[in-house]
Every structure is written in C-alpha cells, then in structure tokens.
Design a protein around this motif. Sequence first.
Motif, PDB file in Angstrom:
ATOM      1  N   ASP A  15     -61.838  67.746 -22.098  1.00  7.96           N
ATOM      2  CA  ASP A  15     -62.947  66.971 -21.555  1.00  7.96           C
ATOM      3  C   ASP A  15     -63.571  67.829 -20.462  1.00  7.96           C
ATOM      4  O   ASP A  15     -62.977  68.037 -19.405  1.00  7.96           O
ATOM      5  N   ARG A  17     -65.800  67.302 -18.390  1.00  7.52           N
ATOM      6  CA  ARG A  17     -66.162  66.625 -17.140  1.00  7.52           C
ATOM      7  C   ARG A  17     -65.061  66.736 -16.105  1.00  7.52           C
ATOM      8  O   ARG A  17     -65.330  66.796 -14.913  1.00  7.52           O
ATOM      9  N   ASN A  18     -63.789  66.747 -16.574  1.00  6.40           N
ATOM     10  CA  ASN A  18     -62.683  66.740 -15.615  1.00  6.40           C
ATOM     11  C   ASN A  18     -61.541  67.694 -15.987  1.00  6.40           C
ATOM     12  O   ASN A  18     -60.547  67.769 -15.290  1.00  6.40           O
ATOM     13  N   ARG A  20     -59.400  67.481 -18.443  1.00  4.83           N
ATOM     14  CA  ARG A  20     -58.245  66.874 -19.110  1.00  4.83           C
ATOM     15  C   ARG A  20     -58.165  67.329 -20.558  1.00  4.83           C
ATOM     16  O   ARG A  20     -59.171  67.439 -21.250  1.00  4.83           O
ATOM     17  N   TYR A  31     -69.290  58.350 -28.824  1.00  7.36           N
ATOM     18  CA  TYR A  31     -68.247  59.001 -28.034  1.00  7.36           C
ATOM     19  C   TYR A  31     -67.116  59.528 -28.898  1.00  7.36           C
ATOM     20  O   TYR A  31     -66.812  58.989 -29.955  1.00  7.36           O
ATOM     21  N   GLN A  33     -63.060  60.070 -28.943  1.00  9.80           N
ATOM     22  CA  GLN A  33     -61.883  59.522 -28.277  1.00  9.80           C
ATOM     23  C   GLN A  33     -60.793  60.577 -28.211  1.00  9.80           C
ATOM     24  O   GLN A  33     -60.450  61.200 -29.219  1.00  9.80           O
ATOM     25  N   TRP A  43     -59.272  57.882 -24.011  1.00  8.51           N
ATOM     26  CA  TRP A  43     -60.479  57.767 -23.208  1.00  8.51           C
ATOM     27  C   TRP A  43     -61.652  58.312 -24.007  1.00  8.51           C
ATOM     28  O   TRP A  43     -61.482  59.085 -24.938  1.00  8.51           O
ATOM     29  N   ASP A  44     -62.833  57.870 -23.645  1.00  9.25           N
ATOM     30  CA  ASP A  44     -64.055  58.274 -24.333  1.00  9.25           C
ATOM     31  C   ASP A  44     -64.707  59.435 -23.609  1.00  9.25           C
ATOM     32  O   ASP A  44     -64.757  59.473 -22.378  1.00  9.25           O
ATOM     33  N   CYS A  45     -65.231  60.352 -24.393  1.00  6.43           N
ATOM     34  CA  CYS A  45     -65.900  61.525 -23.847  1.00  6.43           C
ATOM     35  C   CYS A  45     -67.177  61.769 -24.650  1.00  6.43           C
ATOM     36  O   CYS A  45     -67.137  61.729 -25.881  1.00  6.43           O
ATOM     37  N   ASP A  49     -69.606  67.100 -23.984  1.00  9.15           N
ATOM     38  CA  ASP A  49     -68.636  67.519 -22.975  1.00  9.15           C
ATOM     39  C   ASP A  49     -67.283  67.879 -23.566  1.00  9.15           C
ATOM     40  O   ASP A  49     -66.370  68.244 -22.838  1.00  9.15           O
ATOM     41  N   VAL A  50     -67.129  67.744 -24.886  1.00  7.42           N
ATOM     42  CA  VAL A  50     -65.855  68.069 -25.545  1.00  7.42           C
ATOM     43  C   VAL A  50     -65.864  69.545 -25.927  1.00  7.42           C
ATOM     44  O   VAL A  50     -66.800  70.028 -26.561  1.00  7.42           O
TER      45      VAL A  50
END
Length: 73
Positions: A15, A17-18, A20, A31, A33, A43-45, A49-50
Amino acid sequence: MTTDGVPALGTYAVDGRNGRVGRVMGRVGTYVQLRPPGGGQEWDCPPGDVQPASMGEVLRARVREVNAEGRLP
C-alpha cells in the motif's frame, strides 16, 4: 500483474500510502483488498496506490505467515 497494473490475486503488494504489505485478496468496487501477512482484517487500497512487493518484502511476509501458523492457541 493484471492489465490495470494491480498485482494478481494471491500475490503480495504494498500500500503506497503507508508502506503496509499485504496479500491481494480481491476487489470491491474500485478498491483493491489487501490482507496482512499472517491474517487479520483486510483493508481497502485505491488501485493507483498498490505496488508490487519487492522480493525482500515478500520473504518477510511469508515468514510472518509461517510464524502465525505455528503459534499455539
């Protein structure tokens, strides 16, 4: 990798964004998952962003999953 640039189902991804790492479990709406290594809540991404996980990230994720499977209740 799928045609839209998202890693294939069952593979590891990051992810963006963070940072993870998670296993690609599917898509819900727009999204992607992701599920953490060793289990837990997905969690959804957003697909943009993947990112594919590096070999080192994949190795660490697999070790976490094996360790989680070996824990006694």
